[in-house]
Scaffold this motif. Sequence first.
Motif, PDB file in Angstrom:
ATOM      1  N   VAL A  39     -19.812   6.458 -18.263  1.00  0.00           N
ATOM      2  CA  VAL A  39     -21.166   6.970 -18.461  1.00  0.00           C
ATOM      3  C   VAL A  39     -21.149   7.892 -19.672  1.00  0.00           C
ATOM      4  O   VAL A  39     -20.265   8.749 -19.789  1.00  0.00           O
ATOM      5  CB  VAL A  39     -21.647   7.764 -17.223  1.00  0.00           C
ATOM      6  CG1 VAL A  39     -23.031   8.331 -17.447  1.00  0.00           C
ATOM      7  CG2 VAL A  39     -21.619   6.905 -15.984  1.00  0.00           C
ATOM      8  N   LYS A  49     -27.846  10.159 -13.151  1.00  0.00           N
ATOM      9  CA  LYS A  49     -27.988   9.807 -11.735  1.00  0.00           C
ATOM     10  C   LYS A  49     -28.496   8.382 -11.578  1.00  0.00           C
ATOM     11  O   LYS A  49     -27.990   7.606 -10.763  1.00  0.00           O
ATOM     12  CB  LYS A  49     -28.950  10.764 -11.030  1.00  0.00           C
ATOM     13  CG  LYS A  49     -28.360  12.087 -10.679  1.00  0.00           C
ATOM     14  CD  LYS A  49     -29.370  12.938  -9.949  1.00  0.00           C
ATOM     15  CE  LYS A  49     -28.854  14.354  -9.757  1.00  0.00           C
ATOM     16  NZ  LYS A  49     -29.835  15.223  -9.109  1.00  0.00           N
ATOM     17  N   LEU A  52     -25.772   5.863 -12.307  1.00  0.00           N
ATOM     18  CA  LEU A  52     -24.807   5.797 -11.213  1.00  0.00           C
ATOM     19  C   LEU A  52     -25.368   5.042 -10.010  1.00  0.00           C
ATOM     20  O   LEU A  52     -24.682   4.192  -9.427  1.00  0.00           O
ATOM     21  CB  LEU A  52     -24.388   7.207 -10.797  1.00  0.00           C
ATOM     22  CG  LEU A  52     -23.493   7.949 -11.792  1.00  0.00           C
ATOM     23  CD1 LEU A  52     -23.407   9.417 -11.428  1.00  0.00           C
ATOM     24  CD2 LEU A  52     -22.119   7.328 -11.830  1.00  0.00           C
ATOM     25  N   HIS A  55     -25.393   1.244 -10.442  1.00  0.00           N
ATOM     26  CA  HIS A  55     -24.079   0.596 -10.341  1.00  0.00           C
ATOM     27  C   HIS A  55     -23.458   0.745  -8.956  1.00  0.00           C
ATOM     28  O   HIS A  55     -22.773  -0.168  -8.493  1.00  0.00           O
ATOM     29  CB  HIS A  55     -23.151   1.117 -11.433  1.00  0.00           C
ATOM     30  CG  HIS A  55     -23.554   0.657 -12.796  1.00  0.00           C
ATOM     31  ND1 HIS A  55     -23.218  -0.582 -13.286  1.00  0.00           N
ATOM     32  CD2 HIS A  55     -24.297   1.245 -13.752  1.00  0.00           C
ATOM     33  CE1 HIS A  55     -23.734  -0.731 -14.489  1.00  0.00           C
ATOM     34  NE2 HIS A  55     -24.398   0.374 -14.793  1.00  0.00           N
ATOM     35  N   LEU A  56     -23.680   1.879  -8.299  1.00  0.00           N
ATOM     36  CA  LEU A  56     -23.156   2.043  -6.943  1.00  0.00           C
ATOM     37  C   LEU A  56     -23.885   1.150  -5.939  1.00  0.00           C
ATOM     38  O   LEU A  56     -23.308   0.708  -4.952  1.00  0.00           O
ATOM     39  CB  LEU A  56     -23.265   3.512  -6.508  1.00  0.00           C
ATOM     40  CG  LEU A  56     -22.261   4.466  -7.131  1.00  0.00           C
ATOM     41  CD1 LEU A  56     -22.696   5.913  -6.937  1.00  0.00           C
ATOM     42  CD2 LEU A  56     -20.882   4.236  -6.530  1.00  0.00           C
ATOM     43  N   ALA A  69     -24.265   9.498  -6.088  1.00  0.00           N
ATOM     44  CA  ALA A  69     -24.701   9.832  -7.450  1.00  0.00           C
ATOM     45  C   ALA A  69     -25.039  11.315  -7.554  1.00  0.00           C
ATOM     46  O   ALA A  69     -24.646  11.970  -8.535  1.00  0.00           O
ATOM     47  CB  ALA A  69     -25.901   8.980  -7.844  1.00  0.00           C
TER      48      ALA A  69
END
Length: 79
Positions: A39, A49, A52, A55-56, A69
């Motif tokens: 990132v 945030k 994240l 992708h999470l 995140a």
Amino acid sequence: MKVKKINFNDIQANVYIYENVVNQLFLIVIPEINWSLEVESTLNEDDMKEELVIHLFTLLDESTATHFADDIVKWILEN
């Protein structure tokens, strides 16, 4: 490098956060779920945030991804 612990589904996982100052990025790794992401450190808090969570969310439900995140960004911003 920062090493933090995060809990989910009764499992405690390590979160590794490495800052590469030269390339202006953070490398974030959670080995227990085989997940990593680079990132840009130039992103603001909200954009970081969002990146994240996006992708999470490929591996976790939205609530858990958002929680992760939030924690990760908090750890990145702490001194």
